[in-house]
Design a protein around this motif. Sequence first.
Motif, PDB file in Angstrom:
ATOM      1  N   GLU A  27      -5.055  77.169  48.666  1.00 45.39           N
ATOM      2  CA  GLU A  27      -4.534  77.564  49.975  1.00 45.39           C
ATOM      3  C   GLU A  27      -5.144  76.746  51.111  1.00 45.39           C
ATOM      4  O   GLU A  27      -4.435  76.328  52.028  1.00 45.39           O
ATOM      5  N   GLU A  40       4.267  66.391  49.775  1.00 49.19           N
ATOM      6  CA  GLU A  40       5.020  67.648  49.661  1.00 49.19           C
ATOM      7  C   GLU A  40       4.197  68.773  49.010  1.00 49.19           C
ATOM      8  O   GLU A  40       4.734  69.589  48.265  1.00 49.19           O
ATOM      9  N   GLU A  42       2.624  72.176  48.422  1.00 44.96           N
ATOM     10  CA  GLU A  42       3.042  73.515  48.851  1.00 44.96           C
ATOM     11  C   GLU A  42       2.571  74.558  47.841  1.00 44.96           C
ATOM     12  O   GLU A  42       2.852  74.451  46.650  1.00 44.96           O
ATOM     13  N   ARG A  44       3.210  77.964  46.352  1.00 51.61           N
ATOM     14  CA  ARG A  44       4.382  78.837  46.264  1.00 51.61           C
ATOM     15  C   ARG A  44       4.029  80.263  45.877  1.00 51.61           C
ATOM     16  O   ARG A  44       4.766  81.181  46.200  1.00 51.61           O
ATOM     17  N   VAL A  54       1.736  75.921  42.408  1.00 49.41           N
ATOM     18  CA  VAL A  54       1.642  74.915  43.464  1.00 49.41           C
ATOM     19  C   VAL A  54       2.571  73.744  43.136  1.00 49.41           C
ATOM     20  O   VAL A  54       2.789  73.409  41.975  1.00 49.41           O
ATOM     21  N   HIS A  55       3.148  73.172  44.187  1.00 51.92           N
ATOM     22  CA  HIS A  55       4.064  72.047  44.036  1.00 51.92           C
ATOM     23  C   HIS A  55       3.499  70.838  44.777  1.00 51.92           C
ATOM     24  O   HIS A  55       2.878  70.982  45.831  1.00 51.92           O
ATOM     25  N   TRP A  56       3.712  69.655  44.185  1.00 48.84           N
ATOM     26  CA  TRP A  56       3.457  68.404  44.893  1.00 48.84           C
ATOM     27  C   TRP A  56       4.199  67.285  44.192  1.00 48.84           C
ATOM     28  O   TRP A  56       4.668  67.434  43.077  1.00 48.84           O
TER      29      TRP A  56
END
Length: 147
Positions: A27, A40, A42, A44, A54-56
């Motif tokens: 976070e 990118e 993020e 989620r 988590v996205h990247w």
Amino acid sequence: MAQVEATTERIIAADAEKVFEALADYENTRAKLLPEHFSEFEVREGGDGEGTLVHWKLQATSKRIRDCLLEVTEPTDGQLIEKDRNSSMVTTWTVTPAGEGKSKAVVSTVWNGAGGVGGFFERTFAPKGLGRIYDAILANLAAEVEK
């Protein structure tokens, strides 16, 4: 299809618990550790260790971009595993004590590589490139926790 692996480690001048907490903090801390190869970013779901999604995007080379959606688990103390829902890639972060006020952080990623000539080049060059990216993350991690 052969398995490809990249592993990097670093001794950090901070207690293992502090280093692990920083790594597991998707976070607030994790985004600060990522070099320019990531975009990118993020969170989620969750955001702190186990249960985080988590996205990247990871751009390992000028032509190769992986869209990663990672499920995070903590199978044992001091260990985070990130499993990519979009591929066979699994990254394991392990933090252990390494003497008074120091810790050893190890990051290892494995995935099913391509076959044929492309697979040969992937097995030859991808671990070195990913190793450089992980060296940067571990250097940023050290700078963050050694403050």
